[in-house]
Design an enzyme around this catalytic site. Structure first.
Site, PDB file in Angstrom:
ATOM      1  CE  LYS A   1       0.445  -3.562   3.143  1.00 38.14           C
ATOM      2  NZ  LYS A   1      -0.212  -2.588   4.109  1.00 38.14           N
TER       3      LYS A   1
ATOM      4  CD  GLU B   1       1.093   4.762   6.493  1.00 39.47           C
ATOM      5  OE1 GLU B   1       0.349   4.270   5.629  1.00 39.47           O
ATOM      6  OE2 GLU B   1       0.666   5.318   7.527  1.00 39.47           O
TER       7      GLU B   1
ATOM      8  CB  SER C   1      -7.276  12.067  -1.031  1.00 45.51           C
ATOM      9  OG  SER C   1      -6.204  12.470  -0.224  1.00 45.51           O
TER      10      SER C   1
ATOM     11  CB  THR D   1      -2.779  -2.188   6.807  1.00 49.52           C
ATOM     12  OG1 THR D   1      -4.020  -1.933   7.290  1.00 49.52           O
ATOM     13  CG2 THR D   1      -2.733  -2.639   5.444  1.00 49.52           C
TER      14      THR D   1
ATOM     15  CB  THR E   1      -0.955  -0.011   1.210  1.00 50.23           C
ATOM     16  OG1 THR E   1      -0.208  -0.272   2.408  1.00 50.23           O
ATOM     17  CG2 THR E   1      -2.024  -1.079   1.047  1.00 50.23           C
TER      18      THR E   1
ATOM     19  CG  ASN F   1      -1.434   7.789   8.401  1.00 52.05           C
ATOM     20  OD1 ASN F   1      -2.135   6.816   8.151  1.00 52.05           O
ATOM     21  ND2 ASN F   1      -0.123   7.687   8.567  1.00 52.05           N
TER      22      ASN F   1
END
Length: 407
Positions: A179, A276, A407, A190, A153, A402
């Site tokens: 992942k 992230e 979007s 995730t 992702t 985040n």
């Protein structure tokens, strides 16, 4: 020669496994792909562990049902949509398995679905209906890389790894893909990881090995303190290596567990190091704990501290935040004689001794913390148990990613 050797091939390194990655239009990046399929030529023993979040993705219910007999032969996974909190999630997951099974000749009950992406977004079966036939056509012994990319992702790189070892004169291979990136605070028990091996081992022993392994690897990872609804680690062992089936504990089982640990720790570090927006892998190594669980909890407390993670981003050796995180750990230990050092490729700096300040070179500390991998060495001086935890720094980009995730 080392008894466990690193090899290439990822999730298709073991005998009899093929994989493919493709684009179904569920995600937005056709170049990366958003759907992957992994198959074994023959059915094998299977095991899995899942998130402990009370809100679970639809695929977890389906996989739990399909794996009840301890047999598995395929995994299908999409990215871009978590298939969580959707009215028809289980129906779609079952249809995925049915179509993949039909086109590969595999019993749909031996297919395990998985998903990752945005929670609560409606999902239709149409993208799967179009993509799965192409996946089946593209299945390849060299397909690990494509599959590894398709399940990502916000990850910035694919995560694949494989090892080989020998049992009773037979070469055994274990590999996988994973992942992670965000919503990572694993408590399996995730983030997704799919493992494959040609080892012959019973379902019971495979499940035992996996369930015990995650305690010191995947469960010791945190990016942001959020436990995903989708976390799953699964493994299929098809037995094609030809070793006598492992049905009880012993030297062969121990060697497999050692190999599984090597693969799991590698994946755990890669997941943590690709959090992230992160710029650094953060490792906490705790020694001198009175209990193993205490060592685990202290390590995880440190790598979960938002204040210390922010300090790591700025290469600021603010060791007081480490002691603070150690101090609020929900465990019973003596905190009066703690030693803390920070280390990386640039060297080591002692920042705390006897739970008190020591003089250190701030410039050296900043240089040490400026590396891409930083380890905090913590000695509690209250026992002989140790554990590791893995996380990452907290950056401005984490908020940016985040703040606009949908979007």
């Amino acid at each position: 020669m080392e008894k466990i050797q690193t090899v290439t091939g990822g999730v298709t390194a073991a005998k009899g496994f093929r994989a493919a990655g493709g684009f179904a239009g569920i995600g937005k990046n056709a170049g990366k792909g958003d759907i992957a399929l992994i198959v074994s030529d023959v059915p094998g023993s299977a095991a899995a562990v899942y998130t402990k979040n009370k809100v679970k993705a639809a695929h977890i219910a389906v996989t739990k049902d399909h794996i009840q007999d301890g047999i598995g032969q395929a995994v299908i996974c999409n990215s871009g949509n978590a298939n969580t909190c959707t009215a028809n999630g289980v129906e779609i997951a079952e249809k995925e398995c049915a179509l993949a099974g039909k086109l590969t000749g595999i019993d749909p009950k031996n297919v395990f679905p998985a998903a990752t992406g945005v929670i609560g977004v409606p999902l239709t079966f149409e993208p799967f209906e179009k993509a799965i036939p192409k996946l089946v056509e593209n299945l390849s012994e060299d397909g690990s890389s494509a599959a590894g990319k398709a399940i990502l992702t916000t990850d910035t790189y694919k995560k694949e790894y494989a090892v080989q070892f020998t049992i009773d004169g037979k070469t055994v291979t274990l590999g996988g893909i994973a992942k992670g990136s965000g919503m990572i605070h694993i408590n399996m028990g995730t983030m997704l990881c799919f493992l494959t091996t040609d080892l012959a081992i019973s379902h019971e022993m495979l499940q035992k090995a996996l369930s015990e392994e995650i305690i010191d690897s995947f469960n010791q990872v945190s990016v942001d303190g959020d436990t995903s609804t989708n976390d799953t680690v699964s493994i299929i062992a098809n037995g094609l290596a030809g070793n006598p089936e492992i049905t009880e504990e012993g030297p062969d089982y121990d060697l497999f567990c050692e190999a599984l640990h090597q693969v799991s720790v590698y994946m755990s570090k890669k997941i943590a190091g690709d959090g992230e927006g992160c710029t650094k892998l953060l490792e906490a190594h705790v020694t001198g704990a009175p209990e193993k669980e205490t060592a685990r909890l202290v390590a995880k407390s440190v790598i979960c501290s938002s204040l210390f993670k922010a300090a790591v981003f700025a290469a600021d050796a603010n060791w007081g935040r480490i002691l603070c995180a150690i101090g609020y750990t929900p465990a019973d230990f003596d905190a009066s004689d703690i030693t803390v050092s920070i280390t990386s490729k640039k060297g080591t700096v002692l920042v705390c001794e006897h739970s008190a300040a020591v003089a250190f070179d701030e410039d050296l500390a900043a240089n040490v913390m400026g590396e891409e991998a930083v380890t905090v060495e913590i000695d509690l001086h209250d026992g002989d148990q140790e554990a590791y935890g893995w996380g990452c720094d907290l950056t401005y980009d984490y908020v940016k990613i985040n703040g606009s995730y949908r979007s």
